[in-house]
Write an enzyme that holds these catalytic residues in place. Structure first.
Site, PDB file in Angstrom:
ATOM      1  N   CYS A   9     122.545  20.341  13.992  1.00 11.65           N
ATOM      2  CA  CYS A   9     123.394  19.211  14.353  1.00 11.65           C
ATOM      3  C   CYS A   9     124.243  18.717  13.189  1.00 11.65           C
ATOM      4  CB  CYS A   9     122.524  18.068  14.854  1.00 11.65           C
ATOM      5  SG  CYS A   9     123.466  16.818  15.736  1.00 11.65           S
ATOM      6  N   ASP A 139     113.611  11.298  18.671  1.00 17.57           N
ATOM      7  CA  ASP A 139     114.047  11.143  17.293  1.00 17.57           C
ATOM      8  C   ASP A 139     113.383   9.901  16.715  1.00 17.57           C
ATOM      9  OD1 ASP A 139     117.431  11.158  15.787  1.00 17.57           O
ATOM     10  OD2 ASP A 139     115.444  11.445  14.917  1.00 17.57           O
TER      11      ASP A 139
HETATM   12  O1  LIG Z   1     123.686  12.955  12.401  1.00 18.58           O
HETATM   13  C1  LIG Z   1     124.157  11.817  12.347  1.00 18.58           C
HETATM   14  O2  LIG Z   1     124.821  11.393  11.380  1.00 18.58           O
HETATM   15  C2  LIG Z   1     123.964  10.880  13.503  1.00 18.58           C
HETATM   16  C3  LIG Z   1     124.539   9.611  13.457  1.00 18.58           C
HETATM   17  C4  LIG Z   1     124.377   8.743  14.528  1.00 18.58           C
HETATM   18  C5  LIG Z   1     123.670   9.136  15.658  1.00 18.58           C
HETATM   19  C6  LIG Z   1     123.089  10.406  15.726  1.00 18.58           C
HETATM   20  C7  LIG Z   1     123.238  11.273  14.638  1.00 18.58           C
HETATM   21  N1  LIG Z   1     122.646  12.516  14.656  1.00 18.58           N
HETATM   22  C8  LIG Z   1     121.921  12.889  15.820  1.00 18.58           C
HETATM   23  C9  LIG Z   1     121.076  14.083  15.754  1.00 18.58           C
HETATM   24  O3  LIG Z   1     120.846  14.716  16.788  1.00 18.58           O
HETATM   25  C10 LIG Z   1     120.342  14.431  14.494  1.00 18.58           C
HETATM   26  O4  LIG Z   1     120.199  15.827  14.440  1.00 18.58           O
HETATM   27  C11 LIG Z   1     118.971  13.773  14.567  1.00 18.58           C
HETATM   28  O5  LIG Z   1     119.139  12.375  14.451  1.00 18.58           O
HETATM   29  C12 LIG Z   1     118.035  14.291  13.477  1.00 18.58           C
HETATM   30  O6  LIG Z   1     118.616  14.071  12.223  1.00 18.58           O
HETATM   31  P1  LIG Z   1     117.764  14.483  10.906  1.00 18.58           P
HETATM   32  O7  LIG Z   1     116.555  13.573  10.875  1.00 18.58           O
HETATM   33  O8  LIG Z   1     118.727  14.247   9.776  1.00 18.58           O
HETATM   34  O9  LIG Z   1     117.381  15.926  11.048  1.00 18.58           O
END
Ligand SMILES: O=C(O)c1ccccc1NCC(=O)[C@H](O)[C@H](O)COP(=O)(O)O
Length: 225
Positions: A9, A139
């Site tokens: 992502c 999440d």
């Molecule tokens: O990725 C971002 O910056 C974000 C910002 C606002 C809402 C959602 C966002 N990402 C969503 C996703 O699906 C991410 O992959 C998920 O939150 C996991 O993130 P991480 O903990 O950094 O792997």
């Protein structure tokens, strides 16, 4: 043996999309939330989506966007799946997905006091709200809505939900094998854990992450599903 699907992502560059695809990602996510450091415009996302081969799912991420906003973005950036990551109600998710004529994932942002029954009720409400609901992504609850690299307590995930759910939140090369072996989710989703900087993915970390997920798939107890 169940092969855990993998979504990478927060992609912003052609080379990162190409690396994710070449290394076997099943889906790639594009963040349409302007406050995110991984934000891409619909036009930019369309350029990146145009590089995808068949059978790699483009996912569009939204935070509290209206149905008209979602429709307008999808008209430019043809994502195949929506992901609602804000404070949207089940009805608002259903309305936005109907406006865009797309299936969607509704995100449950897990807090310290969240319970397994809440997760099950949340999913049931999503599925009851629309035939376009494809399930829930789990999440960690953070003020920035997502992409924070923080894990939540996986032990609260009900065993009969896990095979339909997408596990997200702080996954990394270091914890992915254990996460898959413990939870047995349908899919995993990662952003921070495979980055050199926010929005800049590291192909080596993507490769290591996918290998770690596959190692989790190979651990005992991964029965045919
Ligand atoms: O990725 C971002 O910056 C974000 C910002 C606002 C809402 C959602 C966002 N990402 C969503 C996703 O699906 C991410 O992959 C998920 O939150 C996991 O993130 P991480 O903990 O950094 O792997």
């Amino acid at each position: 043996m169940h092969r855990t699907r993998i979504k990478i992502c927060g992609l912003t560059r052609e080379e990162d999309v190409a690396a994710a695809v070449a290394l076997g990602a099943d889906a790639v996510g594009f963040v349409f939330y302007p406050k995110s450091p991984r934000y891409v415009t619909p036009q930019r996302a369309a350029e990146l989506i145009a590089t995808l081969p068949p059978f790699v799912t483009a996912v569009g991420l939204f935070v509290n966007a209206s149905p008209d906003e979602v429709r307008a973005i999808v008209d430019v950036a043809p994502v195949a799946l929506l992901q609602f990551h804000g404070d949207e109600t089940a009805g608002q998710c259903a309305e936005a997905a109907a406006a865009a004529h797309r299936p969607y994932l509704r995100v449950f942002r897990v807090k310290g006091d969240s319970t397994g029954s809440e997760l099950l009720e949340y999913e049931a409400l999503c599925r009851a709200s629309s035939p376009l609901c494809a399930g829930v992504l789990l999440d960690t609850h953070v003020d920035a809505y997502g992409g924070a690299g923080k894990v939540f307590d996986w032990s609260l995930i009900p065993r009969d939900l896990a095979p339909r759910a997408v596990l997200s939140g702080g996954l990394s090369v270091q914890n992915a094998t254990g996460a898959v072996a413990q939870v047995r989710p349908w899919a995993v989703d990662v952003s921070s854990g495979v980055e050199a900087a926010k929005g800049i993915k590291d192909a080596g970390l993507i490769a290591q992450f996918i290998a770690a997920v596959r190692a989790g798939d190979a651990t005992p107890g991964n029965a045919e599903t």
